[in-house]
Scaffold this motif. Structure first.
Motif, PDB file in Angstrom:
ATOM      1  N   GLY A  62      19.728   9.248  15.563  1.00 11.09           N
ATOM      2  CA  GLY A  62      21.055   9.240  16.159  1.00 11.09           C
ATOM      3  C   GLY A  62      21.044   9.875  17.529  1.00 11.09           C
ATOM      4  N   ALA A  63      21.819   9.323  18.440  1.00 10.58           N
ATOM      5  CA  ALA A  63      21.919   9.901  19.778  1.00 10.58           C
ATOM      6  C   ALA A  63      22.716  11.204  19.737  1.00 10.58           C
ATOM      7  CB  ALA A  63      22.580   8.904  20.729  1.00 10.58           C
ATOM      8  N   PRO A  64      22.456  12.109  20.663  1.00  6.27           N
ATOM      9  CA  PRO A  64      23.123  13.414  20.636  1.00  6.27           C
ATOM     10  C   PRO A  64      24.644  13.330  20.623  1.00  6.27           C
ATOM     11  CG  PRO A  64      21.238  13.495  22.096  1.00  6.27           C
ATOM     12  CD  PRO A  64      21.383  12.062  21.681  1.00  6.27           C
ATOM     13  N   PHE A  65      25.248  12.418  21.384  1.00  2.32           N
ATOM     14  CA  PHE A  65      26.711  12.363  21.391  1.00  2.32           C
ATOM     15  C   PHE A  65      27.263  11.993  20.020  1.00  2.32           C
ATOM     16  CE2 PHE A  65      30.742  10.128  21.601  1.00  2.32           C
ATOM     17  CZ  PHE A  65      31.532  11.103  22.201  1.00  2.32           C
ATOM     18  N   THR A  66      26.690  10.998  19.386  1.00  2.00           N
ATOM     19  CA  THR A  66      27.188  10.578  18.079  1.00  2.00           C
ATOM     20  C   THR A  66      27.026  11.705  17.061  1.00  2.00           C
ATOM     21  OG1 THR A  66      26.920   8.217  18.455  1.00  2.00           O
ATOM     22  CG2 THR A  66      26.772   8.968  16.173  1.00  2.00           C
ATOM     23  N   LEU A  67      25.889  12.391  17.078  1.00  2.00           N
ATOM     24  CA  LEU A  67      25.708  13.521  16.168  1.00  2.00           C
ATOM     25  C   LEU A  67      26.701  14.639  16.483  1.00  2.00           C
ATOM     26  CD1 LEU A  67      21.809  13.686  16.030  1.00  2.00           C
ATOM     27  CD2 LEU A  67      23.363  12.898  14.225  1.00  2.00           C
ATOM     28  N   ALA A  68      26.925  14.890  17.751  1.00  2.00           N
ATOM     29  CA  ALA A  68      27.888  15.927  18.135  1.00  2.00           C
ATOM     30  C   ALA A  68      29.299  15.561  17.685  1.00  2.00           C
ATOM     31  CB  ALA A  68      27.859  16.135  19.651  1.00  2.00           C
ATOM     32  N   ALA A  69      29.626  14.279  17.766  1.00  2.00           N
ATOM     33  CA  ALA A  69      30.953  13.836  17.345  1.00  2.00           C
ATOM     34  C   ALA A  69      31.185  14.165  15.868  1.00  2.00           C
ATOM     35  CB  ALA A  69      31.115  12.339  17.601  1.00  2.00           C
ATOM     36  N   TYR A  70      30.168  13.931  15.036  1.00  2.00           N
ATOM     37  CA  TYR A  70      30.292  14.278  13.617  1.00  2.00           C
ATOM     38  C   TYR A  70      30.359  15.786  13.416  1.00  2.00           C
ATOM     39  CZ  TYR A  70      29.304   9.501  11.984  1.00  2.00           C
ATOM     40  OH  TYR A  70      29.381   8.168  11.718  1.00  2.00           O
ATOM     41  N   LEU A  71      29.505  16.515  14.135  1.00  2.00           N
ATOM     42  CA  LEU A  71      29.449  17.968  13.958  1.00  2.00           C
ATOM     43  C   LEU A  71      30.747  18.656  14.352  1.00  2.00           C
ATOM     44  CD1 LEU A  71      25.917  19.150  15.165  1.00  2.00           C
ATOM     45  CD2 LEU A  71      27.034  19.774  13.024  1.00  2.00           C
ATOM     46  N   VAL A  72      31.316  18.257  15.481  1.00  2.00           N
ATOM     47  CA  VAL A  72      32.523  18.914  15.978  1.00  2.00           C
ATOM     48  C   VAL A  72      33.715  18.607  15.082  1.00  2.00           C
ATOM     49  CG1 VAL A  72      34.134  19.046  17.907  1.00  2.00           C
ATOM     50  CG2 VAL A  72      31.673  19.005  18.349  1.00  2.00           C
ATOM     51  N   GLU A  73      33.814  17.360  14.635  1.00  2.97           N
ATOM     52  CA  GLU A  73      34.923  16.975  13.759  1.00  2.97           C
ATOM     53  C   GLU A  73      34.704  17.435  12.320  1.00  2.97           C
ATOM     54  OE1 GLU A  73      37.673  15.699  14.703  1.00  2.97           O
ATOM     55  OE2 GLU A  73      37.264  14.897  16.707  1.00  2.97           O
ATOM     56  N   GLY A  74      33.449  17.648  11.953  1.00  3.45           N
ATOM     57  CA  GLY A  74      33.126  17.958  10.564  1.00  3.45           C
ATOM     58  C   GLY A  74      32.948  16.722   9.713  1.00  3.45           C
ATOM     59  N   GLY A  75      33.100  15.552  10.324  1.00  2.00           N
ATOM     60  CA  GLY A  75      32.966  14.288   9.610  1.00  2.00           C
ATOM     61  C   GLY A  75      33.374  13.143  10.517  1.00  2.00           C
ATOM     62  N   PRO A  76      33.569  11.962   9.963  1.00  2.00           N
ATOM     63  CA  PRO A  76      33.955  10.801  10.775  1.00  2.00           C
ATOM     64  C   PRO A  76      35.320  10.995  11.432  1.00  2.00           C
ATOM     65  CG  PRO A  76      33.139  10.121   8.627  1.00  2.00           C
ATOM     66  CD  PRO A  76      33.339  11.601   8.559  1.00  2.00           C
ATOM     67  N   SER A  77      35.507  10.327  12.548  1.00  2.00           N
ATOM     68  CA  SER A  77      36.759  10.403  13.296  1.00  2.00           C
ATOM     69  C   SER A  77      37.030   9.050  13.937  1.00  2.00           C
ATOM     70  CB  SER A  77      36.652  11.482  14.380  1.00  2.00           C
ATOM     71  OG  SER A  77      37.686  11.371  15.330  1.00  2.00           O
ATOM     72  N   LYS A  78      38.306   8.721  14.115  1.00  2.41           N
ATOM     73  CA  LYS A  78      38.648   7.449  14.741  1.00  2.41           C
ATOM     74  C   LYS A  78      38.494   7.492  16.258  1.00  2.41           C
ATOM     75  CE  LYS A  78      41.891   5.827  11.205  1.00  2.41           C
ATOM     76  NZ  LYS A  78      43.290   5.389  10.924  1.00  2.41           N
ATOM     77  N   ASP A  79      38.763   8.643  16.849  1.00  5.28           N
ATOM     78  CA  ASP A  79      38.760   8.714  18.313  1.00  5.28           C
ATOM     79  C   ASP A  79      37.785   9.735  18.885  1.00  5.28           C
ATOM     80  OD1 ASP A  79      40.007  11.075  17.634  1.00  5.28           O
ATOM     81  OD2 ASP A  79      41.985  10.458  18.341  1.00  5.28           O
ATOM     82  N   HIS A  80      37.137  10.539  18.013  1.00  3.92           N
ATOM     83  CA  HIS A  80      36.144  11.530  18.454  1.00  3.92           C
ATOM     84  C   HIS A  80      36.735  12.476  19.498  1.00  3.92           C
ATOM     85  CE1 HIS A  80      33.848   8.553  16.361  1.00  3.92           C
ATOM     86  NE2 HIS A  80      34.143   7.673  17.274  1.00  3.92           N
ATOM     87  N   LEU A  81      38.003  12.793  19.295  1.00  2.00           N
ATOM     88  CA  LEU A  81      38.733  13.605  20.260  1.00  2.00           C
ATOM     89  C   LEU A  81      38.146  15.008  20.386  1.00  2.00           C
ATOM     90  CD1 LEU A  81      41.178  13.528  22.160  1.00  2.00           C
ATOM     91  CD2 LEU A  81      42.579  14.364  20.265  1.00  2.00           C
ATOM     92  N   GLY A  82      37.651  15.564  19.278  1.00  2.00           N
ATOM     93  CA  GLY A  82      37.081  16.898  19.343  1.00  2.00           C
ATOM     94  C   GLY A  82      35.899  16.987  20.277  1.00  2.00           C
TER      95      GLY A  82
END
Length: 360
Positions: free
Chosen positions: A147-167
């Motif tokens: 996984g690319a760093p941004f996609t992994l970060a999106a999961y980590l910051v939100e704690g799970g999947p997100s529709k907009d990755h706003l975090g």
């Protein structure tokens, strides 16, 4: 492998993202024997068998390793599980500068130290592919992925999947230094995971940036792309006996793929990769016109066409193959992963059509 390196074979090669897994009845039967998704990923016997199932059934030209992008985060000790119907869920989201500072103190080298089962699964898989290839009279490579760093970060910051990755998108602006530390650490962790697969026998590697399209182009270039480039470096640094090399470094074809990335295709192509995966929103000939580099293109049938009438699906496949002639070479794929409810016979028919097609 020839196509990824820029040669155009007479027969267009084809594999599918998520070809190994939930769309196959044999996969569901095997998984019903027990265990979680991540346990299956870390069981060499199960992971290798699942990886081979679509190769046998569909006669695709490559296997993609059965794993998940969060496996390296599991290896370094993070609490993560893959929840059915939802996806990766972390027990403790990472959102503040203090949390990120604690996280990045974890040594990325733990991926190598604790990755024995991953390496064993890759080695076992390549042996099985060699046997299958002998029966078919052709080599069958294994594609590793991370996984690319941004996609992994999106999961980590939100704690799970997100529709907009706003975090994750907010963190880029609210604390640029913490964001930079986070994605730099993720680049080394996920890069080591990809290198581990290649060192164990994978012939090519793909970096998945599933959520890169959520970021505007300026932010992508500044805050995302450098970390993606860094994630490829552990593979580029490998020196592997028996693997073709350039200046002493293993010549392992690298593929960069993202979703919703029409506005940043040129950026994604700019970091020294061999192939660019294009999602179904941009025709391949249009994608070729948007990038400066002469790369192999991968993709990009809309997965929705797998549920369309035969005539519409076959016309869609033909259109993708024709658009792919704009590139130096083309690896046929979907524009994203195989949907869970796909009829396996439809995928087999797509493979047959691709193999029978010839460049005008």
């Amino acid at each position: 492998m020839r196509a990824l390196r820029g040669d155009r074979p007479e027969v267009t090669p084809v594999w599918f993202m998520r070809q190994a897994g939930r769309s196959l009845p044999e996969y569901r039967a095997l998984r019903a024997t027990g265990g979680t998704m991540l346990e299956a990923c870390l069981d060499p016997a199960m992971a290798s068998e699942i990886t081979l199932q679509p190769v046998r059934r569909h006669q695709v030209d490559a296997a993609v390793f059965f794993s998940d992008i969060v496996v390296p985060l599991k290896l370094v000790g993070l609490g993560v599980e893959i929840v059915a119907g939802r996806g990766p869920v972390f027990s403790e989201p990472v959102r503040t500068a203090a949390q990120i500072a604690d996280l990045v103190r974890i040594d990325p080298a733990l991926v190598d130290e604790r990755g024995e089962q991953v390496a064993a699964a890759v080695a076992r898989t390549t042996e099985m592919l060699a046997e299958e290839g002998e029966r078919r009279g052709e080599a069958l490579p294994l594609i590793g992925f991370a996984g690319a760093p941004f996609t992994l970060a999106a999961y980590l910051v939100e704690g799970g999947p997100s529709k907009d990755h706003l975090g994750a998108r907010s963190l880029i602006h609210s604390d640029p230094a913490a964001w930079s530390d986070l994605v730099a650490w993720l680049a080394e962790v996920t890069g080591r995971f990809l290198a581990l697969q290649v060192r164990a026998g994978a012939s090519a590697g793909q970096l998945f940036d599933s959520w890169a399209g959520a970021v505007n182009p300026e932010d992508y270039r500044r805050a995302v792309l450098p970390a993606s480039a860094a994630a490829f470096e552990p593979v580029r640094a490998l020196e592997i006996a028996g693997v073709p090399s350039v200046s002493g470094v293993a010549d392992v074809p690298l593929i960069h793929f993202g979703v919703g990335t029409g506005e940043i295709l040129a950026d994604m192509a700019s970091i020294g990769v061999d192939a660019l995966g294009v999602d179904y929103r941009v025709p391949l000939d249009v994608a070729r016109a948007r990038i400066a580099e002469d790369l192999t293109l991968q993709g990009n049938l809309d997965p929705a066409l797998l549920f369309a009438p035969d005539g519409a699906r076959r016309a869609g496949v033909d259109a993708v193959l024709r658009a792919g002639t704009a590139a130096r070479a083309h690896v046929f794929n979907l524009g994203h992963g195989v949907p869970m409810d796909t009829d396996p016979d439809v995928l087999t028919d797509v493979v047959r059509q691709v193999h029978e097609w010839r460049m005008p």
